[in-house]
Design a protein around this motif. Structure first.
Motif, PDB file in Angstrom:
ATOM      1  N   TYR A   6     -23.669  47.639 -58.834  1.00 45.48           N
ATOM      2  CA  TYR A   6     -24.837  47.601 -59.719  1.00 45.48           C
ATOM      3  C   TYR A   6     -24.946  46.215 -60.354  1.00 45.48           C
ATOM      4  CZ  TYR A   6     -28.381  50.583 -61.830  1.00 45.48           C
ATOM      5  OH  TYR A   6     -29.574  51.188 -62.157  1.00 45.48           O
ATOM      6  N   LEU A   7     -26.050  45.559 -60.109  1.00 47.13           N
ATOM      7  CA  LEU A   7     -26.268  44.221 -60.646  1.00 47.13           C
ATOM      8  C   LEU A   7     -26.633  44.283 -62.129  1.00 47.13           C
ATOM      9  CD1 LEU A   7     -28.426  42.910 -57.676  1.00 47.13           C
ATOM     10  CD2 LEU A   7     -26.005  42.394 -58.105  1.00 47.13           C
ATOM     11  N   THR A   8     -26.235  43.252 -62.865  1.00 49.40           N
ATOM     12  CA  THR A   8     -26.493  43.198 -64.301  1.00 49.40           C
ATOM     13  C   THR A   8     -27.364  42.008 -64.631  1.00 49.40           C
ATOM     14  OG1 THR A   8     -24.319  44.182 -64.735  1.00 49.40           O
ATOM     15  CG2 THR A   8     -25.437  43.126 -66.576  1.00 49.40           C
ATOM     16  N   GLU A   9     -28.509  42.272 -65.219  1.00 50.51           N
ATOM     17  CA  GLU A   9     -29.406  41.191 -65.626  1.00 50.51           C
ATOM     18  C   GLU A   9     -28.807  40.454 -66.819  1.00 50.51           C
ATOM     19  OE1 GLU A   9     -33.936  40.727 -67.376  1.00 50.51           O
ATOM     20  OE2 GLU A   9     -33.465  42.446 -66.087  1.00 50.51           O
ATOM     21  N   LYS A  10     -28.675  39.142 -66.698  1.00 50.66           N
ATOM     22  CA  LYS A  10     -28.057  38.329 -67.739  1.00 50.66           C
ATOM     23  C   LYS A  10     -29.124  37.582 -68.534  1.00 50.66           C
ATOM     24  CE  LYS A  10     -23.790  39.062 -66.142  1.00 50.66           C
ATOM     25  NZ  LYS A  10     -22.743  39.764 -66.904  1.00 50.66           N
ATOM     26  N   LYS A  11     -28.874  37.425 -69.816  1.00 49.05           N
ATOM     27  CA  LYS A  11     -29.732  36.578 -70.630  1.00 49.05           C
ATOM     28  C   LYS A  11     -29.334  35.121 -70.424  1.00 49.05           C
ATOM     29  CE  LYS A  11     -30.547  40.042 -74.212  1.00 49.05           C
ATOM     30  NZ  LYS A  11     -30.420  40.383 -75.658  1.00 49.05           N
ATOM     31  N   GLY A  12     -30.291  34.231 -70.585  1.00 50.40           N
ATOM     32  CA  GLY A  12     -29.988  32.821 -70.404  1.00 50.40           C
ATOM     33  C   GLY A  12     -31.126  32.099 -69.734  1.00 50.40           C
ATOM     34  N   PRO A  13     -30.956  30.806 -69.458  1.00 56.35           N
ATOM     35  CA  PRO A  13     -32.052  30.002 -68.914  1.00 56.35           C
ATOM     36  C   PRO A  13     -32.373  30.297 -67.454  1.00 56.35           C
ATOM     37  CG  PRO A  13     -30.045  28.706 -69.075  1.00 56.35           C
ATOM     38  CD  PRO A  13     -29.761  30.006 -69.743  1.00 56.35           C
ATOM     39  N   GLN A  22     -24.412  36.935 -58.366  1.00 53.66           N
ATOM     40  CA  GLN A  22     -23.826  38.275 -58.316  1.00 53.66           C
ATOM     41  C   GLN A  22     -23.966  38.895 -56.934  1.00 53.66           C
ATOM     42  OE1 GLN A  22     -24.643  41.113 -61.571  1.00 53.66           O
ATOM     43  NE2 GLN A  22     -25.535  39.393 -62.687  1.00 53.66           N
ATOM     44  N   ILE A  23     -25.121  38.710 -56.319  1.00 57.56           N
ATOM     45  CA  ILE A  23     -25.343  39.262 -54.978  1.00 57.56           C
ATOM     46  C   ILE A  23     -24.404  38.607 -53.968  1.00 57.56           C
ATOM     47  CG2 ILE A  23     -27.012  39.412 -53.082  1.00 57.56           C
ATOM     48  CD1 ILE A  23     -29.204  39.627 -55.296  1.00 57.56           C
ATOM     49  N   ALA A  24     -24.291  37.296 -54.048  1.00 54.52           N
ATOM     50  CA  ALA A  24     -23.400  36.587 -53.124  1.00 54.52           C
ATOM     51  C   ALA A  24     -21.953  37.023 -53.322  1.00 54.52           C
ATOM     52  CB  ALA A  24     -23.531  35.076 -53.337  1.00 54.52           C
ATOM     53  N   SER A  33     -23.844  47.101 -50.428  1.00 54.14           N
ATOM     54  CA  SER A  33     -25.164  47.051 -51.045  1.00 54.14           C
ATOM     55  C   SER A  33     -25.048  46.573 -52.482  1.00 54.14           C
ATOM     56  CB  SER A  33     -25.841  48.435 -51.012  1.00 54.14           C
ATOM     57  OG  SER A  33     -25.053  49.391 -51.722  1.00 54.14           O
ATOM     58  N   ALA A  34     -26.178  46.101 -53.024  1.00 59.02           N
ATOM     59  CA  ALA A  34     -26.276  45.728 -54.432  1.00 59.02           C
ATOM     60  C   ALA A  34     -27.607  46.259 -54.944  1.00 59.02           C
ATOM     61  CB  ALA A  34     -26.185  44.214 -54.613  1.00 59.02           C
ATOM     62  N   TRP A  35     -27.598  46.794 -56.168  1.00 57.49           N
ATOM     63  CA  TRP A  35     -28.759  47.517 -56.689  1.00 57.49           C
ATOM     64  C   TRP A  35     -29.150  46.975 -58.050  1.00 57.49           C
ATOM     65  CZ3 TRP A  35     -30.737  51.767 -53.813  1.00 57.49           C
ATOM     66  CH2 TRP A  35     -29.997  52.043 -52.656  1.00 57.49           C
ATOM     67  N   LEU A  36     -30.459  46.934 -58.297  1.00 51.52           N
ATOM     68  CA  LEU A  36     -30.991  46.411 -59.550  1.00 51.52           C
ATOM     69  C   LEU A  36     -31.960  47.426 -60.144  1.00 51.52           C
ATOM     70  CD1 LEU A  36     -31.123  43.945 -61.482  1.00 51.52           C
ATOM     71  CD2 LEU A  36     -33.070  43.130 -60.108  1.00 51.52           C
ATOM     72  N   SER A  37     -31.809  47.682 -61.427  1.00 49.03           N
ATOM     73  CA  SER A  37     -32.731  48.587 -62.111  1.00 49.03           C
ATOM     74  C   SER A  37     -34.046  47.872 -62.418  1.00 49.03           C
ATOM     75  CB  SER A  37     -32.108  49.120 -63.402  1.00 49.03           C
ATOM     76  OG  SER A  37     -31.790  48.053 -64.268  1.00 49.03           O
ATOM     77  N   ASN A  38     -35.080  48.670 -62.683  1.00 50.57           N
ATOM     78  CA  ASN A  38     -36.396  48.131 -63.031  1.00 50.57           C
ATOM     79  C   ASN A  38     -36.823  48.805 -64.331  1.00 50.57           C
ATOM     80  OD1 ASN A  38     -39.020  46.796 -61.251  1.00 50.57           O
ATOM     81  ND2 ASN A  38     -39.466  47.910 -63.126  1.00 50.57           N
ATOM     82  N   ILE A  39     -36.492  48.156 -65.454  1.00 47.14           N
ATOM     83  CA  ILE A  39     -36.808  48.781 -66.747  1.00 47.14           C
ATOM     84  C   ILE A  39     -37.813  47.899 -67.471  1.00 47.14           C
ATOM     85  CG2 ILE A  39     -35.832  49.844 -68.828  1.00 47.14           C
ATOM     86  CD1 ILE A  39     -33.195  50.140 -67.354  1.00 47.14           C
TER      87      ILE A  39
END
Length: 299
Positions: A6-13, A22-24, A33-39
């Protein structure tokens, strides 16, 4: 059982660059596989198309894109575009979301989500295969053909109730789960979706299960931490129903926590229950936890 991350969206530039890394890393570590939420952060499909295009081999999935705010043909076009950018590695996870989001935040009606999902798939699936769609339902209509490249990818539903699970088995390619433990998968999810697929003469569907994971010598503290992070899911009706089926009082009660032996045992329990893809949501002790999961992913 395949292992995803599960991928984690990071804050930052450069949040997309961080996800690219993260995917690499997930691909290099052997996750399939790698998965990303859509919130309410980055758009998952756009992000995966950009961040994942430079890392070959690994499947990239959305978990999940809410359906109500998007016409199914529009989502099909966007998903086909992303799939083309990824060289055919997209897994499109979709779901109706929750009443508090769809009605209170977006202003759409959340009436009869089962009917909505059936009509949505009646348009989305043929449109995403490049077929002409002529359809008139109670709430959705379409009369078009998409010429977008990237046709043909698995479509998975966030299916928890019986009607959604039957749709996931009879017309879609499986389900994407969250906050759903092994007992519920074994006694409710897997029997319902597999029976629907068999009755329709279709292949066994994918059961993609994601749960919080932490390898630790202090499971009590990890459960408490999971309850802090994931508290909201214990109040959303669809997830609350799955927790109740499991006999879990809180989200932390379905988190996979414990030492290496304990966590591996719980992962094996999920596989026996019928999970085809386990997507790890690492929430604490990240290095130790990830090392165990890398080993499990590599077999």
């Amino acid at each position: 059982m395949r292992y995803g991350y599960y991928l984690t969206e990071k804050k930052g530039p450069d949040p997309i660059g961080a996800l690219r890394d993260q995917i690499a890393e997930a691909a290099a570590d052997g996750f399939t596989s790698a998965w990303l939420s859509n919130i309410f952060g980055l758009d998952a499909l756009t992000t995966l198309a950009v961040a994942g295009s430079q890392t070959p081999g690994i499947e990239l999935g959305t978990a999940v894109v809410p359906t109500y705010p998007r016409h199914p043909a529009v989502l099909a076009q966007q998903a086909m575009t992303a799939n083309a950018a990824l060289g055919g590695r997209l897994a499109l996870g979709i779901g109706p979301s929750h009443q508090m989001v769809i009605e209170n935040m977006y202003g759409y009606s959340f009436d009869r989500p089962g009917r909505h999902m059936k009509e949505y798939l009646d348009i989305l699936l043929p449109a995403s295969r490049g077929e002409h769609v002529t359809y008139t339902g109670e709430t959705l209509k379409a009369d078009l053909t998409l010429t977008t490249p990237g046709a043909g990818f698995p479509v998975l539903i966030a299916a928890l109730g019986p009607r959604m699970l039957k749709l996931a088995g009879t017309v879609a390619d499986g389900t994407v789960l969250w906050m759903t433990g092994p007992k519920t998968v074994a006694e409710h999810i897997a029997p319902t979706i597999n029976a629907a697929a068999a009755e329709a003469g279709r292949p066994a569907p994918r059961i993609v299960c994601s749960l919080p994971v932490c390898v630790t010598d202090d499971p009590g503290a990890a459960v408490s931490r999971a309850n802090e992070i994931f508290e909201v899911y214990g109040r959303l009706p669809s997830y609350r129903a799955m927790l109740d089926r499991e006999g879990a009082a809180t989200p932390g009660d379905v988190a996979i926590v414990g030492d290496e032996k304990s966590v591996l045992g719980k992962l094996e329990e999920l596989e026996r229950a019928g999970v085809t893809d386990f997507v790890c949501s690492v929430f604490a002790n990240k290095e130790r936890t990830r090392n165990l999961l890398i080993g499990a992913a590599k077999g």
